[in-house]
Scaffold this active site. Structure first.
Site, PDB file in Angstrom:
ATOM      1  N   SER A 143      -0.307   1.724   8.285  1.00  0.00           N
ATOM      2  CA  SER A 143      -0.250   0.813   9.441  1.00  0.00           C
ATOM      3  C   SER A 143      -1.674   0.599   9.936  1.00  0.00           C
ATOM      4  O   SER A 143      -2.555   1.441   9.704  1.00  0.00           O
ATOM      5  CB  SER A 143       0.575   1.441  10.564  1.00  0.00           C
ATOM      6  N   TYR A 157       3.624   8.826  15.186  1.00  0.00           N
ATOM      7  CA  TYR A 157       3.573   7.688  14.258  1.00  0.00           C
ATOM      8  C   TYR A 157       2.141   7.464  13.775  1.00  0.00           C
ATOM      9  O   TYR A 157       1.887   7.356  12.572  1.00  0.00           O
ATOM     10  CB  TYR A 157       4.108   6.439  14.957  1.00  0.00           C
TER      11      TYR A 157
HETATM   12  P1  NAD Z   1      12.430  -1.711   9.069  1.00  0.00           P
HETATM   13  O1  NAD Z   1      12.970  -0.843  10.139  1.00  0.00           O
HETATM   14  O2  NAD Z   1      12.817  -3.147   9.017  1.00  0.00           O
HETATM   15  O3  NAD Z   1      12.710  -1.057   7.638  1.00  0.00           O
HETATM   16  C1  NAD Z   1      12.572   0.316   7.393  1.00  0.00           C
HETATM   17  C2  NAD Z   1      13.643   0.744   6.398  1.00  0.00           C
HETATM   18  O4  NAD Z   1      13.442   2.138   6.104  1.00  0.00           O
HETATM   19  C3  NAD Z   1      15.066   0.617   6.943  1.00  0.00           C
HETATM   20  O5  NAD Z   1      15.868  -0.089   6.024  1.00  0.00           O
HETATM   21  C4  NAD Z   1      15.545   2.049   7.095  1.00  0.00           C
HETATM   22  O6  NAD Z   1      16.938   2.220   6.869  1.00  0.00           O
HETATM   23  C5  NAD Z   1      14.720   2.758   6.034  1.00  0.00           C
HETATM   24  N1  NAD Z   1      14.602   4.186   6.286  1.00  0.00           N
HETATM   25  C6  NAD Z   1      14.319   4.808   7.469  1.00  0.00           C
HETATM   26  N2  NAD Z   1      14.347   6.138   7.310  1.00  0.00           N
HETATM   27  C7  NAD Z   1      14.652   6.370   6.006  1.00  0.00           C
HETATM   28  C8  NAD Z   1      14.828   7.545   5.241  1.00  0.00           C
HETATM   29  N3  NAD Z   1      14.695   8.759   5.790  1.00  0.00           N
HETATM   30  N4  NAD Z   1      15.123   7.431   3.932  1.00  0.00           N
HETATM   31  C9  NAD Z   1      15.282   6.208   3.377  1.00  0.00           C
HETATM   32  N5  NAD Z   1      15.128   5.057   4.049  1.00  0.00           N
HETATM   33  C10 NAD Z   1      14.810   5.141   5.348  1.00  0.00           C
HETATM   34  O7  NAD Z   1      10.851  -1.589   9.215  1.00  0.00           O
HETATM   35  P2  NAD Z   1       9.621  -2.308   8.488  1.00  0.00           P
HETATM   36  O8  NAD Z   1       8.821  -2.950   9.534  1.00  0.00           O
HETATM   37  O9  NAD Z   1      10.015  -3.079   7.296  1.00  0.00           O
HETATM   38  O10 NAD Z   1       8.848  -0.981   8.063  1.00  0.00           O
HETATM   39  C11 NAD Z   1       8.486  -0.669   6.746  1.00  0.00           C
HETATM   40  C12 NAD Z   1       7.215   0.153   6.795  1.00  0.00           C
HETATM   41  O11 NAD Z   1       6.182  -0.610   7.414  1.00  0.00           O
HETATM   42  C13 NAD Z   1       7.324   1.432   7.616  1.00  0.00           C
HETATM   43  O12 NAD Z   1       6.655   2.470   6.942  1.00  0.00           O
HETATM   44  C14 NAD Z   1       6.618   1.081   8.906  1.00  0.00           C
HETATM   45  O13 NAD Z   1       6.083   2.211   9.552  1.00  0.00           O
HETATM   46  C15 NAD Z   1       5.529   0.168   8.390  1.00  0.00           C
HETATM   47  N6  NAD Z   1       4.917  -0.719   9.385  1.00  0.00           N
HETATM   48  C16 NAD Z   1       5.662  -1.591  10.120  1.00  0.00           C
HETATM   49  C17 NAD Z   1       5.022  -2.402  11.060  1.00  0.00           C
HETATM   50  C18 NAD Z   1       5.811  -3.361  11.914  1.00  0.00           C
HETATM   51  O14 NAD Z   1       5.253  -3.933  12.854  1.00  0.00           O
HETATM   52  N7  NAD Z   1       7.081  -3.597  11.647  1.00  0.00           N
HETATM   53  C19 NAD Z   1       3.654  -2.327  11.236  1.00  0.00           C
HETATM   54  C20 NAD Z   1       2.923  -1.436  10.472  1.00  0.00           C
HETATM   55  C21 NAD Z   1       3.572  -0.633   9.549  1.00  0.00           C
END
Ligand code: NAD
Length: 257
Positions: A143, A157
Site C-alpha cells: 500500500s 495495517y
Molecule cells: P477487498 O476487500 O475488495 O478484497 C479483499 C479480498 O481478500 C476479499 O475478497 C476478502 O474476502 C479476501 N480476504 C480477506 N481475508 C482473507 C483471508 N484470510 N484469506 C483469503 N482471502 C481473504 O479489498 P481490495 O481493495 O481489493 O484489497 C486487496 C489488497 O489491496 C489488500 O491487500 C489491501 O490491503 C490492498 N490495498 C487496498 C487499497 C484500497 O484503497 N482499497 C489501498 C492500498 C492497498
C-alpha cells in the site's frame, strides 16, 4: 496475449483488485486459480472468467493458515500442471486499527497474520512450485502507506504493509538467480469495499481526496493493469521494486484544495 500458457494464482480474488486482476490475467491467456475465503463471490469471479472464454478454478483458503496456503499451491499445480505467477493480494483493514495506544493486540495480530504472514506463507509454499516451473513472477500487494505515515492512524495495517515491501525486497534478492522475480504494488486509495466501508460519509471521502493529486479514487482495474505488467515478461528486468499505483499521492507534499 501477454500471459499465454501461464498459470496464475491470485489471493483475494473474490473482490476488488484480486477479482479485477483475475479477469485481466485470464483475458491475457493465463489459467487462473482464484483464491479467497469468500466462496460465493470467488465462484462468481470464476464464472465471469469462463463467460469471457477463459479458464479458472476457485480454491477456498484462509491465507493466514499454513495448511491452506500449502493446499492452494498444490491445487494450482494439480489443475494446470504448473504455477508461473503468484499474486499475494488478499488483505484486510480491520476496524479498531488505531494508534498504538488504542489498537487491541488481537487487531494487531490478526492484521499481521492476514496481511503479512500470508505473504510469507504464500512464498514458502509457492516458491518451490515456481522453481519446478523454471521460474516465475511473484507480486505482493502492499500500500502507499508503506511509504508514508497516514494522518488517520491505522498502525497495524501500515506496519503490515511496510513488512510486505521489506519482505518483497529480500525475497527478490535471494531468488534473483533462479529466474524468480518478486515485486510489490503499492496502491493508493481505491474505490473498493475495503476502503469505502471506512470512508462511509461524503465528508470522509472528501478529506481523503484532498491528498490525491489526481483528485479521484483509483479503480481496481487500474491496479490490475500494473499487476499484469509485473506478471508478464514485459517486466523481465524488474525485481525487488515497489510500484506506486497511487494517483500521485506519494509524490505530493501539499495538494491544493
Ligand atoms: P477487498 O476487500 O475488495 O478484497 C479483499 C479480498 O481478500 C476479499 O475478497 C476478502 O474476502 C479476501 N480476504 C480477506 N481475508 C482473507 C483471508 N484470510 N484469506 C483469503 N482471502 C481473504 O479489498 P481490495 O481493495 O481489493 O484489497 C486487496 C489488497 O489491496 C489488500 O491487500 C489491501 O490491503 C490492498 N490495498 C487496498 C487499497 C484500497 O484503497 N482499497 C489501498 C492500498 C492497498
Amino acid at each position: 496475449m501477454r500471459l499465454n500458457g501461464k498459470s496464475a494464482l491470485i489471493t483475494g480474488a473474490a473482490s476488488g483488485i484480486g477479482r479485477a486482476s483475475a479477469l485481466v490475467f485470464a483475458a491475457e491467456g493465463a489459467k487462473v486459480v482464484a483464491v479467497d475465503l469468500n466462496e460465493s463471490d470467488g465462484e462468481q469471479t470464476v464464472s465471469e472468467i469462463r463467460a469471457q472464454g477463459g479458464e479458472a478454478i476457485f480454491v477456498r483458503a484462509d491465507v493466514s493458515k499454513a495448511e491452506d496456503c500449502a493446499k492452494m499451491i498444490a491445487r494450482a499445480e494439480e489443475a494446470f500442471g504448473r504455477l508461473n505467477i503468484l499474486f499475494n493480494n488478499a488483505g484486510v483493514l480491520l476496524s479498531g486499527d488505531d494508534d498504538a495506544i488504542g489498537t487491541e493486540e488481537a487487531v494487531w495480530d490478526r492484521t499481521m497474520a492476514i496481511n503479512l504472514k500470508s505473504v510469507y506463507l504464500g512464498c514458502k509454499h509457492g516458491i518451490p512450485a515456481l522453481r519446478r516451473a523454471g521460474g516465475g513472477s511473484i507480486i505482493n500487494t502492499a500500500s502507499f502507506v508503506a511509504m508514508m505515515g497516514a494522518a488517520t492512524p491505522q498502525v497495524a495495517y501500515t506496519a503490515s504493509k511496510g513488512g510486505v515491501v521489506s519482505l518483497t525486497r529480500e525475497l527478490a534478492v535471494v531468488h534473483a538467480k533462479e529466474n524468480i522475480r518478486v515485486n510489490a504494488i503499492c496502491p493508493g486509495p481505491l474505490r473498493t469495499e475495503l476502503l469505502m466501508k471506512i470512508l462511509d460519509t461524503e465528508e470522509k471521502r472528501r478529506r481523503r481526496l484532498i491528498h490525491i493529486p489526481m483528485g479521484r479514487f483509483g479503480e481496481p482495474r487500474e491496479v490490475a493493469g500494473a499487476a499484469l505488467f509485473l506478471a508478464s515478461d514485459d517486466s523481465s528486468f524488474i525485481t525487488g521494486s515497489a510500484l506506486m499505483v497511487d494517483g500521485g499521492i506519494t509524490a505530493a507534499y501539499v495538494t491544493p484544495l
